[in-house]
Design an enzyme around this catalytic site. Structure first.
Site, PDB file in Angstrom:
ATOM      1  N   HIS B  55       0.868  -1.187   0.000  1.00 53.47           N
ATOM      2  CA  HIS B  55       0.000   0.000   0.000  1.00 53.47           C
ATOM      3  C   HIS B  55       0.905   1.237   0.000  1.00 53.47           C
ATOM      4  O   HIS B  55       2.070   1.164   0.438  1.00 53.47           O
ATOM      5  CB  HIS B  55      -0.894  -0.002   1.238  1.00 53.47           C
ATOM      6  CG  HIS B  55      -2.044  -0.969   1.145  1.00 53.47           C
ATOM      7  ND1 HIS B  55      -3.112  -0.956   2.022  1.00 53.47           N
ATOM      8  CD2 HIS B  55      -2.289  -1.984   0.279  1.00 53.47           C
ATOM      9  CE1 HIS B  55      -3.960  -1.920   1.695  1.00 53.47           C
ATOM     10  NE2 HIS B  55      -3.490  -2.561   0.652  1.00 53.47           N
ATOM     11  N   GLU B  57       1.126   3.830   1.885  1.00 54.26           N
ATOM     12  CA  GLU B  57       1.707   4.181   3.186  1.00 54.26           C
ATOM     13  C   GLU B  57       2.884   3.280   3.526  1.00 54.26           C
ATOM     14  O   GLU B  57       3.905   3.714   4.073  1.00 54.26           O
ATOM     15  CB  GLU B  57       0.672   4.022   4.315  1.00 54.26           C
ATOM     16  CG  GLU B  57      -0.588   4.833   4.183  1.00 54.26           C
ATOM     17  CD  GLU B  57      -1.702   4.052   3.500  1.00 54.26           C
ATOM     18  OE1 GLU B  57      -1.447   3.408   2.446  1.00 54.26           O
ATOM     19  OE2 GLU B  57      -2.834   4.093   3.997  1.00 54.26           O
ATOM     20  N   CYS B  85      -5.861   1.612   6.206  1.00 52.10           N
ATOM     21  CA  CYS B  85      -6.474   0.343   6.621  1.00 52.10           C
ATOM     22  C   CYS B  85      -5.793  -0.151   7.905  1.00 52.10           C
ATOM     23  O   CYS B  85      -4.860   0.491   8.406  1.00 52.10           O
ATOM     24  CB  CYS B  85      -6.326  -0.694   5.501  1.00 52.10           C
ATOM     25  SG  CYS B  85      -4.628  -1.290   5.300  1.00 52.10           S
ATOM     26  N   CYS B  88      -1.967  -0.639   7.514  1.00 55.45           N
ATOM     27  CA  CYS B  88      -1.193   0.615   7.444  1.00 55.45           C
ATOM     28  C   CYS B  88      -1.257   1.381   8.764  1.00 55.45           C
ATOM     29  O   CYS B  88      -0.254   1.982   9.181  1.00 55.45           O
ATOM     30  CB  CYS B  88      -1.692   1.458   6.283  1.00 55.45           C
ATOM     31  SG  CYS B  88      -1.357   0.665   4.686  1.00 55.45           S
TER      32      CYS B  88
END
Lengths: 151, 151
Positions: B55, B57, B85, B88
């Site tokens: 992701h 991040e 999420c 993260c």
């Protein structure tokens, strides 16, 4: 007393945890298995490689996805010595891990049966089958020994 | 109507999100800033590099930790186009990110103001200051356009 033998995948995860301890990392180890074959292993390594995301599960998940050439690890099992944290539980969801086997419970940092309870959230897109407590005493002893020596 | 200009770090994160879309990935972008300087950027890339943990991040946090040679990103800000999420959010805790700025809220997958609410758990070891809704309309529009074209 006869002790039930450890399943070999958890024994392997514990071996990885011991290697982590020898490297000065919190002793946690993980193994990913598909169709009975070990396809990836991982051990905790955040300090060594300067990566706060390098928990045993993350290392193993990333290695397995690379090995399979697929970001989804359908039909795979993850064996890990400690209850996954929120980060690792989230990664287990994204990777679509089918079955999660873990050793010791972690009331302080775990996010499966504690805290964020990631798989219990109504929005959770994928829930692995979860089997807890396999090799828990051995995993807990490794962690206690590690932190006792640190003090 | 005069629209308030976007803070430059969020504009940069949105630019990364657009690059992700151009690569066929869900458009989410992130920037890590320390003392006013951008030290890492990241965009969503799980499909391209076969990594379910990639992701925006996570990519940015790993790059920042590598750049600083430290698994802890003390004093750093993370700017990201979408509510993080559980994975993260957990990584943000482990990395000790000081301030989190995000664009669109994510009722389906977010774990800051929705679902696992990672920073609100009593065991949470570190809580960043959180600023939501900066560039939210722009971030949301990018995501809607992306999924509309996919259909």
């Amino acid at each position: 007393m006869t002790r039930w033998p450890l399943p070999p995948h958890m024994a392997r995860a514990l071996q990885e945890a011991r290697l982590a301890a020898a490297e000065g990392e919190v002793p946690i180890g993980a193994v990913i298995v598909k169709d009975g074959q070990t396809i990836a292993i991982g051990r905790n390594a955040p300090r060594q490689i300067h990566d706060p995301t390098a928990h045993a599960e993350m290392v193993a998940i990333r290695a397995a996805a690379k090995a399979l050439g697929n970001e989804r690890l359908e039909g795979c099992e993850l064996w890990v010595t400690l209850e996954p944290c929120a980060m690792c539980a989230g990664a287990i969801v994204h990777a679509r891990i089918a079955r999660l086997y873990y050793g010791a419970s972690d009331p302080k940092g775990g996010a499966v049966e504690h805290g964020a309870r990631v798989f219990d959230q109504p929005q959770c897109l994928h829930r692995p089958d979860v089997y807890a407590g396999i090799g828990g005493p051995e995993a807990g002893e490794l962690l206690r020994d590690f932190f006792r020596e640190k003090r």
